[in-house]
Structures are given as structure tokens and as C-alpha cells.
Write a protein that holds these residues in place. Structure first.
Motif, PDB file in Angstrom:
ATOM      1  N   CYS A 360       0.824  -1.216   0.000  1.00 10.56           N
ATOM      2  CA  CYS A 360       0.000   0.000   0.000  1.00 10.56           C
ATOM      3  C   CYS A 360       0.851   1.257   0.000  1.00 10.56           C
ATOM      4  O   CYS A 360       0.339   2.352  -0.211  1.00 10.56           O
ATOM      5  N   CYS A 363       4.668   2.453   4.367  1.00 10.39           N
ATOM      6  CA  CYS A 363       5.960   2.448   5.065  1.00 10.39           C
ATOM      7  C   CYS A 363       7.114   2.142   4.111  1.00 10.39           C
ATOM      8  O   CYS A 363       7.007   1.289   3.227  1.00 10.39           O
ATOM      9  N   CYS A 406       2.186  -3.315   8.915  1.00 11.06           N
ATOM     10  CA  CYS A 406       1.395  -4.543   8.867  1.00 11.06           C
ATOM     11  C   CYS A 406       2.278  -5.709   8.417  1.00 11.06           C
ATOM     12  O   CYS A 406       3.468  -5.557   8.152  1.00 11.06           O
TER      13      CYS A 406
HETATM   14 FE1  SF4 Z   1       1.372  -0.821   3.568  1.00 16.40          FE
HETATM   15 FE2  SF4 Z   1       1.585  -2.901   5.214  1.00 16.40          FE
HETATM   16 FE3  SF4 Z   1       3.389  -2.545   3.261  1.00 16.40          FE
HETATM   17 FE4  SF4 Z   1       3.374  -0.904   5.318  1.00 16.40          FE
HETATM   18  S1  SF4 Z   1       3.792  -3.115   5.381  1.00 16.40           S
HETATM   19  S2  SF4 Z   1       3.519  -0.320   3.124  1.00 16.40           S
HETATM   20  S3  SF4 Z   1       1.193  -0.768   5.802  1.00 16.40           S
HETATM   21  S4  SF4 Z   1       1.218  -2.965   2.965  1.00 16.40           S
END
Ligand code: SF4
Length: 442
Positions: A360, A363, A406
Motif C-alpha cells: 500500500c 511504510c 502490517c
Molecule cells: Fe502498507 Fe503494510 Fe506494506 Fe506498510 S507493510 S507499506 S502498511 S502494505
């Protein structure tokens, strides 16, 4: 093809697993057929509508705890314990959410449950709502499976008309409104807090935890989220008792589990078997490895779970503990079988592309790292790898692990580290010989 194989082959264990698949043929999903199979009997029992005294909320939760049921979406968290976290005396609105957003490569069980037996999920959700004192629920259904959404909507209409949903269910003082919600097709919306964001109409991006959904969930209210298969197990547990469900599996791994077997097998499909079934038995049910081929490796729990070579997986039983001990995860139960014709570099390239595409972007380690992983594996696959690339790959993966909001970051890194651990010579041979491979079709 998958669905046909799944329903047909899942008949084999009907004596043990009547709760989801047995006797289902795609045309007997309606409420009339479900009730004829004993459906909604568990709901009648807890509400005292079968001549008995009914069950208290504590009794329902205690029965689910006794069953040993663990979340079937991937994390394997004990369901009864999760239900006990819900603050039952909370004065405001609380929510129940079903996570039907399965998008993990290899996983295709929830769509079959919703297609062939939607009322079992509805009944499981009503029982869960009763146990936790919740009056509103949503089923978030993956955005790319339209027929499943329509089937679930039709089942909801039937349940409302029959008095199983709505105000004063079956003449009791308990009310529960349940709605279907069409997801948006992004893999990350299956992460529970991203799902909640999406359900609220926002961009589906994970939230920081804590706070956890039990205290700050949908619209900031206490929320319990369970997977489709988890809810589907609940009516059988109430009808037959927690101990009976636990006895179907093994200690700490109660009940049955649906495994989506795909890849290089003769009969891919969904197979529901008791927890603790030897992997060799599951492979046999799926027709074995393709004719003329040998088993090379298996991804046992969806694309996020580390790959295991044949010598290790053949010694495993299909349950949380055995697979964890072998160095992988049972996850969602998506078993991806690879025979000796498979190039592991190409396989990893496909996986890495998926996670890069689905990040997404919130991070940095995940957003940038997944891209680095894919570019490195792609370079090796094209025959342009350098000797140092293996160590760089491992380093990038290590620096993603545990540094993200996440679990997607870890999910992208773990397959890379497992491939390096078990199949490093295959990668190094390609770097050394610089033999370009055929480009994957993905
Ligand atoms: Fe997005 Fe999760 Fe990846 Fe972070 S770890 S960029 S919240 S998908």
C-alpha cells in the motif's frame, strides 16, 4: 474447474466434516436445504427455541473455547479467546465483521463456502453476535467475485424473511442486522485494519496496532473480526459440543481445515480434512504430483508462508504446530505444490512481483524493499545476476522484517529468505551460468 473439483472431492470425508461441504452440489445452498440439513438448529438451541433453556453468552464462548477453534484466515488466533476480548457491557454500538476478502495467492476456500453454503456463515455470525452482544455485522467480500456477493445477498434475504435476522430473532429479545459489503479487490484490504478503513469508505490502508479492533475498530467502536471459515465452523461446534470438534483434530489444533491445493497435482481443489492429517494423505487426495513428475517443494499456507522442500513437507502433518516446527506457517491453508519442472527463481520472481504490486506504500521498508526484492530476482532470472546478489537479497529481506506497520512486509520477505535457505544453489547456478530463463507469463 476449481469449484467443481473442490465440491466433488470433498465428499470423501463427509463422515468427519459434515459442517461445510458434505452433500453440497451447488444447487442446494438455499435456506430450505440448509434447514433440512440441520441448519439454524444451533441458533434455535442458544435462543432456547428448541424446547431447551438456551445458552448464556458465557456458555457459548466457553463452548467455542473448548473446541480449540483457531482463526482460519491465517493468524490462527484462538477464536473463543478473541470473542472474550469484546467488552460486552460497552454502552455504544459494537460491530461484528466477517473477513471474506481472501486474496492470498493459492487461497480459494472462502468463496466456495459462501457459494455452496452461505447460510452456515450467516448462522455462525448470528451466534457470534449473540455471544458478544453485538447488533450490527458486515461481511466484507472480495471485490473480484461478483457471483459470491450476489449469492450471499440472496441468502441474507432468505434469512431475514425466515426471521433468523433482524429485530427480535425467532421471537427472542435478541436483534442482529447483517449486511454484505463488496470489497475493492486490493489484497491489502484483507488485513483486518485496512478492511475496516475500506468498510468506512476510506482508502484501504492498515492502521497502527495497538489499539486493536476489540477496543477501536469500525468507526472507532469495539469490533470483532473473524474469517469466513471460522464462522462456518461455529454452528457445528454448538450442535455437537466443543469437545467433539476438538476431537476431530489434535490438541491445540482442533477440528477440520479446508486446504486449497493448487499447482502441480492431478486434482487441484478444496479439501476439508481433520487437522493433523499427514501431508502425504492430502497430496494423495489431490491425485498426487502430476504424472511422471517428482515433488520438489510446497508452499504450505499461501504465498506468504515459507517454502518447504519435499524432504521436509513429506514428514509434516497439516496443522499449525507441525508446519511451524518445520519452519513455515499453516496460514490460510493454501497448499501450492511444485514439481521438479519448476524453476524456483521464476517462482520467487512471481511472488515478489505480487507483493511489490500489492504494497500500500505507507511504510518505506515495504514500499521500497518489495521493489528491490523484485528487481534483484528479476535480474537473476534474466541471467544478469551478480555473485553478490544473493547476500543483497537476504539483506534487503532482513531489513524489511519487523519494520513495517502490517504483516505484508514480512509476507514479502519470508518467501525470499526461505528460497535462499533451501534453494540457494539453484539461484547461484543461474548467476554463474547466466542462462536466461523463459519470461514468466504473469
Ligand atoms: Fe502498507 Fe503494510 Fe506494506 Fe506498510 S507493510 S507499506 S502498511 S502494505
Amino acid at each position: 474447474q476449481f469449484q467443481a473439483a473442490g465440491v466433488e472431492t470433498c465428499f470423501h470425508d463427509r463422515h468427519i466434516t459434515p459442517q461445510i461441504y458434505a452433500g453440497l452440489n451447488g444447487s442446494n445452498w438455499s435456506i430450505k436445504d440448509y434447514v433440512a440439513r440441520g441448519g439454524y438448529q444451533a441458533l434455535r438451541t442458544i435462543l432456547g427455541k428448541d424446547g431447551g433453556e438456551g445458552l448464556t453468552q458465557d456458555q457459548v464462548i466457553a463452548t467455542v473455547k473448548e473446541s480449540g477453534l483457531r482463526g482460519r484466515g491465517g493468524a490462527g488466533f484462538p477464536t473463543g479467546l478473541k470473542w472474550s476480548f469484546m467488552p460486552r457491557q460497552f454502552p455504544g454500538q459494537k460491530y461484528l465483521v466477517c473477513n471474506s476478502d481472501e486474496g492470498e495467492p493459492g487461497t480459494c476456500k472462502d468463496r466456495d463456502i459462501l457459494m455452496y453454503n452461505p447460510h452456515i456463515v450467516i448462522e455462525g455470525m448470528i451466534i457470534a453476535a449473540y455471544a458478544m452482544g453485538i447488533s450490527v455485522g458486515y461481511n466484507y467480500i472480495h471485490g473480484e467475485i461478483f457471483q459470491v456477493y450476489e449469492r450471499f445477498e440472496a441468502a441474507l434475504e432468505e434469512a431475514r424473511a425466515a426471521g433468523y435476522l433482524g429485530d427480535g430473532i425467532l421471537g427472542s429479545g435478541f436483534s442482529f442486522q447483517l449486511h454484505a459489503h463488496h470489497g475493492f479487490g486490493a489484497y491489502i484490504c484483507g488485513e483486518e485494519t485496512a478492511l475496516l478503513e475500506s468498510l468506512e469508505g476510506k482508502k484501504g490502508q492498515p492502521r497502527f496496532k495497538p489499539p486493536f479492533p476489540a477496543s477501536f475498530g469500525l468507526y472507532g467502536k469495539p469490533t470483532t473480526i473473524n474469517n469466513t471459515e471460522t464462522f462456518a465452523a461455529v454452528p457445528w461446534i454448538i450442535r455437537n459440543g466443543g469437545a467433539a470438534y476438538l476431537a476431530c483434530g489434535k490438541p491445540n489444533n482442533g477440528g477440520t481445515k479446508i486446504f486449497s491445493v493448487s499447482g502441480d497435482v492431478e486434482r487441484p481443489g478444496n479439501y476439508e480434512v481433520p487437522m493433523g492429517t499427514p501431508f502425504s494423505k492430502l497430496l494423495e487426495l489431490a491425485g498426487g504430483v502430476r504424472t511422471g513428475r517428482q515433488l520438489k517443494a510446497v508452499i504450505p499456507g499461501g504465498s506468504s508462508s515459507p517454502v518447504l522442500p519435499a524432504s521436509i513437507i513429506m514428514e509434516c502433518t497439516m496443522d499449525y504446530d507441525s508446519i511451524a516446527k518445520a519452519g513455515s506457517m499453516l496460514g490460510s491453508g493454501a497448499v501450492i505444490v511444485m514439481d521438479d519442472s519448476r524453476c524456483m527463481v521464476e517462482s520467487l520472481k512471481r511472488l515478489s512481483y505480487f507483493y511489490m504490486h500489492e504494497s500500500c506504500g505507507q511504510c518505506t521498508p515495504c514500499r521500497e524493499g518489495t521493489g528491490w526484492l523484485w528487481r534483484l530476482v528479476d535480474r537473476i532470472h534474466r541471467g544478469e545476476g551478480r555473485p553478490a546478489d544473493m547476500d543483497v537479497l537476504d539483506s534487503v529481506a532482513s531489513n524489511i522484517m519487523g519494520r513495517t506497520i502490517c504483516a505484508l512486509g514480512d509476507a514479502a520477505a519470508m518467501p525470499v529468505r526461505a528460497m535462499i535457505k533451501h534453494f540457494r544453489p539453484e539461484f547461484e547456478a543461474l548467476i554463474r551460468n547466466k542462462t536466461p530463463q523463459a519470461a514468466p507469463s504473469a
